[in-house]
Design an enzyme around this catalytic site. Sequence first.
Site, PDB file in Angstrom:
ATOM      1  N   LYS A  91      18.343  83.007  81.749  1.00  0.00           N
ATOM      2  CA  LYS A  91      16.900  82.925  81.544  1.00  0.00           C
ATOM      3  C   LYS A  91      16.298  81.902  82.500  1.00  0.00           C
ATOM      4  CE  LYS A  91      14.252  80.639  78.684  1.00  0.00           C
ATOM      5  NZ  LYS A  91      13.077  80.411  79.570  1.00  0.00           N
ATOM      6  N   GLU A  96      22.830  69.728  79.604  1.00  0.00           N
ATOM      7  CA  GLU A  96      22.527  68.732  80.627  1.00  0.00           C
ATOM      8  C   GLU A  96      21.049  68.433  80.479  1.00  0.00           C
ATOM      9  OE1 GLU A  96      21.036  66.831  83.314  1.00  0.00           O
ATOM     10  OE2 GLU A  96      21.194  68.601  84.581  1.00  0.00           O
ATOM     11  N   CYS A 110      16.321  64.991  86.962  1.00  0.00           N
ATOM     12  CA  CYS A 110      16.901  64.303  85.809  1.00  0.00           C
ATOM     13  C   CYS A 110      17.673  63.059  86.221  1.00  0.00           C
ATOM     14  CB  CYS A 110      17.816  65.251  85.043  1.00  0.00           C
ATOM     15  SG  CYS A 110      19.101  66.015  86.070  1.00  0.00           S
ATOM     16  N   GLU A 138      11.122  59.435  79.757  1.00  0.00           N
ATOM     17  CA  GLU A 138      11.241  60.124  81.040  1.00  0.00           C
ATOM     18  C   GLU A 138       9.864  60.622  81.485  1.00  0.00           C
ATOM     19  OE1 GLU A 138      14.387  63.197  83.057  1.00  0.00           O
ATOM     20  OE2 GLU A 138      13.730  63.623  81.027  1.00  0.00           O
TER      21      GLU A 138
END
Length: 483
Positions: free
Chosen positions: A182, A256, A286, A387
């Site tokens: 996806k 992850e 990331c 983040e």
Amino acid sequence: MTIAPADIGLLPKPGLLIGDTKLTTAGDGVFEHRYPATGEITNAVPMAGPADIDAAVAAARKAFPAWKRMPANKRRQLMIDYARAILSADHLRQTIVFENGVPYAATPYALSWASELFEFNAGYADKIGGQVVTTFPGDAFDYTLDEPYGVVAVIVPWNGPFISYGQGLAPALAAGNTIVLKPPELAPYTCLALAELALEVGFPPGVINVVPGGPVAGNALVSHSGVDKILFTGSGATAKKIIQAAAANLTPTAFELGGKSARIIFADADPDEAARRSLIGAGQACIAGSRVLVQASIYDEVVELAKTYAQQQRVGDPMDPQTQMGPVINQTAVDRILGFVTRAQETKTGRLVTGGRRLGDELAGGFFLAPTILADVPNEAEIAQDEVFGPVTVFMKFETEEEAVGIANDSLYGLAAYLHTNDLKRAHRVARDLESGIVWINGFRDIPVGAPFGGVKQSGYGRQGGIYGIQEFTRPKNIWMSI
């Protein structure tokens, strides 16, 4: 901007790939994808619905027995051929740019890394076996077989779909699994183009299926009883929802997730080099070292050097080979990132050194932000803990090695860390003590394809890369025979 509508017209037609059939309509409507550098709509992307997910899983399950039983040397050669086809796919460089605004100058890296991932993992295809197990007290012959799971659902992020495609699919395919992939609605092009290229190379239909979509498709995929394992790269919030959905079928998962990576700069490091390495581009990664810890005696010097480098960074048209930093992904990202900066100033938890604004003039139509630095940020501040996923770097001061390690580890995340020092003993001590899946010492974001990639804490679990990636997509079967 130099982008013309004719250029966008060169993009591949978005759609679903199920088996060897490309579908341009799907069950969950369409999503209007926009080129981040101009805000211009590139295409209406069909979004997969539950019925489309059912069809893709069925195609993967149908293809699995033959793919699993394919002679290992044949699967190995097919993956090598695919790796070389990816490396030669220069036509995809423009697609990568239009998908999410990454600078054109960076696209050869995406091609070469994805290619190397497939070529490296191809080498494991004919080496996956098992081991003989010692038996006692009775006479028996006991051995194991490392077998593929079956159908693996892979969900990749919008910030690096090309690379995530290689990281996830290369080991899974080498191990004998089939894939339902996806892609994100925000970046729907390259995954489909890569899957179509696999068919051209000779991959059997159904081994790789592509179903772009949003939450409807994602939920249908991770809750599907025909899926044997899930690999997800993205946010922690979404990962928690996936765990809940996967629990109904006890489907194993690997994640992850995000990061808030610390970069520790000791006084014995080269301040100029360390400051230059502190720039994180658009910050949509990331592993971005967005939390910079600098030893007190060189703190002011490093902050000023970083300011100079940030202001010199070339931000602009991603198709310009001279551009170093492109736009962020969309207006939502612009609002979120600037919100972090505004709140830090309002709460006096960060001194704005440079940036903190949207760029205008010829860049006004796109989602461009100035490289941003905030100094004197306390580690407990929102902008130091959450983040941001944008071109925002925060600087903080430390005195001792123990203090630096304590600040670095005081985070929910544990994906990556960076360390600058010329003291060999200190380098090994600090690397050992950092709570992080990856530590770079005096270097940048090079990730060898044979090295494990993954995090700890809220950065997820599971590993991609090297033998660790192969092990992520195989499970041992034990066979005991009386003699």
